[in-house]
Design a protein around this motif. Sequence first.
Motif, PDB file in Angstrom:
ATOM      1  N   SER A 106       0.763  -1.188  -0.043  1.00 27.58           N
ATOM      2  CA  SER A 106       0.014  -0.106   0.109  1.00 27.58           C
ATOM      3  C   SER A 106       0.881   1.117   0.037  1.00 27.58           C
ATOM      4  O   SER A 106       1.770   1.274   0.445  1.00 27.58           O
ATOM      5  CB  SER A 106      -1.178   0.095   1.211  1.00 27.58           C
ATOM      6  N   PHE A 107       0.311   2.595  -0.374  1.00 25.13           N
ATOM      7  CA  PHE A 107       0.865   3.745  -0.394  1.00 25.13           C
ATOM      8  C   PHE A 107      -0.058   4.615   0.476  1.00 25.13           C
ATOM      9  O   PHE A 107      -0.871   5.145   0.030  1.00 25.13           O
ATOM     10  CB  PHE A 107       0.972   4.105  -1.947  1.00 25.13           C
ATOM     11  N   PRO A 108       0.198   4.789   1.733  1.00 26.98           N
ATOM     12  CA  PRO A 108      -0.602   5.207   2.768  1.00 26.98           C
ATOM     13  C   PRO A 108      -0.579   6.451   2.736  1.00 26.98           C
ATOM     14  O   PRO A 108      -1.686   7.150   3.137  1.00 26.98           O
ATOM     15  CB  PRO A 108      -0.223   4.586   4.040  1.00 26.98           C
ATOM     16  N   GLY A 109       0.589   7.366   2.123  1.00 34.08           N
ATOM     17  CA  GLY A 109       0.338   8.698   2.271  1.00 34.08           C
ATOM     18  C   GLY A 109       0.363   9.422   3.337  1.00 34.08           C
ATOM     19  O   GLY A 109       0.880   9.000   4.363  1.00 34.08           O
ATOM     20  N   ASP A 110      -1.017  10.157   3.796  1.00 31.59           N
ATOM     21  CA  ASP A 110      -1.095  10.901   4.696  1.00 31.59           C
ATOM     22  C   ASP A 110      -2.090   9.970   5.860  1.00 31.59           C
ATOM     23  O   ASP A 110      -2.548  10.306   6.603  1.00 31.59           O
ATOM     24  CB  ASP A 110      -1.992  12.385   4.582  1.00 31.59           C
ATOM     25  N   ASP A 111      -2.417   9.035   5.366  1.00 29.39           N
ATOM     26  CA  ASP A 111      -3.456   8.046   6.209  1.00 29.39           C
ATOM     27  C   ASP A 111      -2.893   7.757   7.729  1.00 29.39           C
ATOM     28  O   ASP A 111      -1.569   7.708   7.656  1.00 29.39           O
ATOM     29  CB  ASP A 111      -3.673   6.676   5.478  1.00 29.39           C
ATOM     30  N   ALA A 112      -3.635   7.459   8.654  1.00 28.29           N
ATOM     31  CA  ALA A 112      -2.958   7.416   9.776  1.00 28.29           C
ATOM     32  C   ALA A 112      -2.418   6.130  10.009  1.00 28.29           C
ATOM     33  O   ALA A 112      -1.706   6.127  11.096  1.00 28.29           O
ATOM     34  CB  ALA A 112      -4.352   7.346  10.755  1.00 28.29           C
ATOM     35  N   ASP A 113      -2.476   5.126   9.161  1.00 23.87           N
ATOM     36  CA  ASP A 113      -1.856   3.894   9.509  1.00 23.87           C
ATOM     37  C   ASP A 113      -0.444   3.833   8.593  1.00 23.87           C
ATOM     38  O   ASP A 113      -0.057   2.742   8.554  1.00 23.87           O
ATOM     39  CB  ASP A 113      -2.635   2.781   9.084  1.00 23.87           C
ATOM     40  N   ASN A 114       0.131   4.842   8.161  1.00 19.90           N
ATOM     41  CA  ASN A 114       1.402   4.967   7.518  1.00 19.90           C
ATOM     42  C   ASN A 114       2.445   4.720   8.688  1.00 19.90           C
ATOM     43  O   ASN A 114       2.644   5.167   9.511  1.00 19.90           O
ATOM     44  CB  ASN A 114       1.698   6.375   7.003  1.00 19.90           C
TER      45      ASN A 114
END
Length: 271
Positions: free
Chosen positions: A102-110
Amino acid sequence: MGQGQMAAMDRCSNRGDFDCWTERCMVKAAGQTALQPCELRFVRPDELGALVALHRLVHANLESKEVFRFDSETFMQQHLGRRGRTVGAFTDGMLIGYAAISFPGDDADNLGRDLPLPDDELAYVADYDGSAVHPAFRGNRLQQKLTDIRHDYALLNGRFHILGTVSPINPVSLGNFLAMGCRVRNIKRKYGGDLRFIIYRDLRDAAPQPLESTTFVDVVLTDENRHARLLHLGFQGFRVVESAQGPSLRLGLPASIDAMEERSRSAAGSR
């Protein structure tokens, strides 16, 4: 990687192209002697049902459910295009293994936040976000083959910080990731309280930074407090070993520049 493969990977920058990459290998089912062909490619959105079914089968057959995070259908669907890709292994049309990235970016689960990485580096993170192999096809090194494709896809899309989580009571999976160049860099409670090692690799480096052998120490995999203390001091876990206390993680401190230069001078003098 050959020119044909490079051209195929170039097409994978199109997030809608699920047929941009295909590899083939041979696998053997448990109890069988004959090899059979296996195709490695991205799982398509219309194959979500097969992906969910394999995930649930693997989870149901575990003695300890804590080893393997149970993912929802919605979560798995997100890794068929929106947040990344899932590489699948197919034989006779049946999905026998998968590995999501995955490429989580700014998501909380990065997971970059669990290292932690500086905020301006989080955009370059790719997360290992689940993998499993059908019990009948373990032992074919499918996890490594699928992860090699994950790495290629991450680099193609400008992600070079790659992270994942592995349970301390899953020494086989942990050993596989460490053998692929990952290092244990942190230990945290994740997914509702389950203990997890945070593994990390910088894909820009051909090999991880050397560790100073005089600092090596072996710690039982489940000794949360001791791992936490050593990792906080800058130790990195790099190998699963057997000890009198049970499966353990060998950790060491990164070699200093001076120590690395001294080894280089000694090697040059011995030639």
